[in-house]
Design an enzyme around this catalytic site. Structure first.
Site, PDB file in Angstrom:
ATOM      1  N   HIS A 152       0.807  -1.223   0.000  1.00 30.53           N
ATOM      2  CA  HIS A 152       0.000   0.000   0.000  1.00 30.53           C
ATOM      3  C   HIS A 152       0.850   1.289   0.000  1.00 30.53           C
ATOM      4  O   HIS A 152       0.613   2.206  -0.775  1.00 30.53           O
ATOM      5  CB  HIS A 152      -0.823  -0.080   1.301  1.00 30.53           C
ATOM      6  CG  HIS A 152      -1.890   0.928   1.482  1.00 30.53           C
ATOM      7  ND1 HIS A 152      -3.167   0.569   1.780  1.00 30.53           N
ATOM      8  CD2 HIS A 152      -1.900   2.273   1.464  1.00 30.53           C
ATOM      9  CE1 HIS A 152      -3.930   1.635   1.930  1.00 30.53           C
ATOM     10  NE2 HIS A 152      -3.174   2.692   1.742  1.00 30.53           N
ATOM     11  N   GLY A 183      -7.281  -4.584   0.198  1.00 24.32           N
ATOM     12  CA  GLY A 183      -7.734  -3.445  -0.606  1.00 24.32           C
ATOM     13  C   GLY A 183      -6.656  -2.891  -1.516  1.00 24.32           C
ATOM     14  O   GLY A 183      -6.935  -2.506  -2.656  1.00 24.32           O
ATOM     15  N   ASP A 184      -5.419  -2.877  -1.019  1.00 22.57           N
ATOM     16  CA  ASP A 184      -4.319  -2.374  -1.864  1.00 22.57           C
ATOM     17  C   ASP A 184      -4.059  -3.348  -3.014  1.00 22.57           C
ATOM     18  O   ASP A 184      -3.904  -2.946  -4.167  1.00 22.57           O
ATOM     19  CB  ASP A 184      -3.055  -2.092  -1.036  1.00 22.57           C
ATOM     20  CG  ASP A 184      -2.605  -3.286  -0.189  1.00 22.57           C
ATOM     21  OD1 ASP A 184      -3.360  -4.272  -0.052  1.00 22.57           O
ATOM     22  OD2 ASP A 184      -1.474  -3.217   0.349  1.00 22.57           O
ATOM     23  N   ALA A 185      -4.061  -4.642  -2.699  1.00 22.95           N
ATOM     24  CA  ALA A 185      -3.841  -5.652  -3.749  1.00 22.95           C
ATOM     25  C   ALA A 185      -4.928  -5.550  -4.818  1.00 22.95           C
ATOM     26  O   ALA A 185      -4.657  -5.665  -6.018  1.00 22.95           O
ATOM     27  CB  ALA A 185      -3.837  -7.049  -3.137  1.00 22.95           C
ATOM     28  N   PHE A 188      -4.130  -2.541  -6.918  1.00 22.75           N
ATOM     29  CA  PHE A 188      -2.989  -2.815  -7.801  1.00 22.75           C
ATOM     30  C   PHE A 188      -3.402  -3.763  -8.928  1.00 22.75           C
ATOM     31  O   PHE A 188      -2.884  -3.668 -10.041  1.00 22.75           O
ATOM     32  CB  PHE A 188      -1.816  -3.408  -6.997  1.00 22.75           C
ATOM     33  CG  PHE A 188      -1.253  -2.474  -5.944  1.00 22.75           C
ATOM     34  CD1 PHE A 188      -1.594  -1.121  -5.937  1.00 22.75           C
ATOM     35  CD2 PHE A 188      -0.376  -2.945  -4.975  1.00 22.75           C
ATOM     36  CE1 PHE A 188      -1.065  -0.258  -4.966  1.00 22.75           C
ATOM     37  CE2 PHE A 188       0.146  -2.085  -4.009  1.00 22.75           C
ATOM     38  CZ  PHE A 188      -0.201  -0.740  -4.010  1.00 22.75           C
TER      39      PHE A 188
END
Ligand code: TYD
Ligand code: MG
Length: 250
Positions: A152, A183-185, A188
């Site tokens: 993140h 959520g970051d994955a 991305f």
């Protein structure tokens, strides 16, 4: 920066931004209605006019688990942002003083790169702040499979690419709570549909996983109210397998 109840860390995070060698930034501080002692720490920095501050009004645990809160705050924050480049920090991460300078220089000097990332140091802490385990996330390759490999707080991207993400996926970050822990994955994964992440082979941020982190509270205490209210979480593997199928970067 997203923030929730980390009174003993958030001040360090904020200071790590205010002390950057690159000074032409705005810090958009999105607090998710933290408790009073966290608010007190945050308020002590708000006289700095580079900070734009927003405080949500959520209160119940049901509201906190219905959507991925930090994705929601980031989506709001992006609408408040006016910069050419966007980068992210959580309230338990510390940016090295030259981080913005180095990432901005990279994107300035590589007009074909839309996203860059750095190496990152991770410390797992016990209740007293002692280090249980540490690891370094490397940044050596042009990355078409960023989910769960890049963190993140280790990326910077051009702001204008977000228009394409919104058009294609109808939001910037995905607020679907099935991705609360990733959520970051998930974001991305969206970015990797179009662009790779370019490496800066140097540790530019330090991440602290504490006993209060979402991951610890959900994964180590299956009975916690957060863990019981969240839907079954989607996996890193699902995101990565899908990207492999798309065959980007081949
Ligand atoms: P964090 O607890 O640091 O989780 P992780 O295990 O992934 O390190 O939470 C991630 C971010 O989400 C952090 O910036 C705080 C934010 N957050 C909210 O904004 N609202 C909430 O209700 C929760 C639980 C977290
Ligand atoms: Mg965290």
């Amino acid at each position: 920066m997203t923030s929730y109840n980390k009174y003993d860390y958030v001040g360090k995070s904020i200071e790590s931004i205010l002390n950057q060698t690159f000074e032409d930034f705005e810090l958009i501080l999105m607090d998710d209605n933290s408790d009073d002692r966290t608010q007190k720490v945050i308020e002590s920095y708000l006289q700095d006019d580079r900070i734009k501050y927003y405080r949500s009004d959520v209160t119940t645990i049901e509201e906190r688990t219905r959507i991925t809160r930090y994705a929601h705050l980031i989506n709001k924050g992006i609408e408040m942002a006016s910069g050419e480049y966007i980068t992210y920090i959580t309230d338990d991460n510390v940016h090295k003083p030259t981080r913005l300078e180095k990432m901005v220089n990279y994107l300035d000097q590589h007009p074909d790169a839309n996203i860059c990332y750095s190496a990152s140091k991770v410390f797992f802490l016990d209740h007293d702040g002692g280090v249980i385990k540490e690891m370094t996330r490397a940044a050596k390759i042009v990355q078409w499979l960023a989910p769960c490999i890049i963190d993140h707080c280790s990326v910077m991207h051009r702001a204008d690419i977000l228009k394409i993400i919104k058009k294609y996926f109808s939001s910037y970050w995905d607020e679907d709570p099935h991705y609360y822990l990733r959520g970051d994955a998930r974001f991305f994964w969206r970015l990797n549909h179009f662009w790779p992440f370019y490496p800066i082979d140097e540790v530019l941020d330090v991440n602290y996983i504490t006993k209060k982190s979402l991951h610890t509270s959900v994964l180590e205490d299956k009975e916690s109210s957060f863990a019981t209210l969240l839907p079954q979480q989607k996996t890193c593997k699902g995101l990565r397998d899908h990207l492999k199928k798309l065959g980007r970067g081949r």
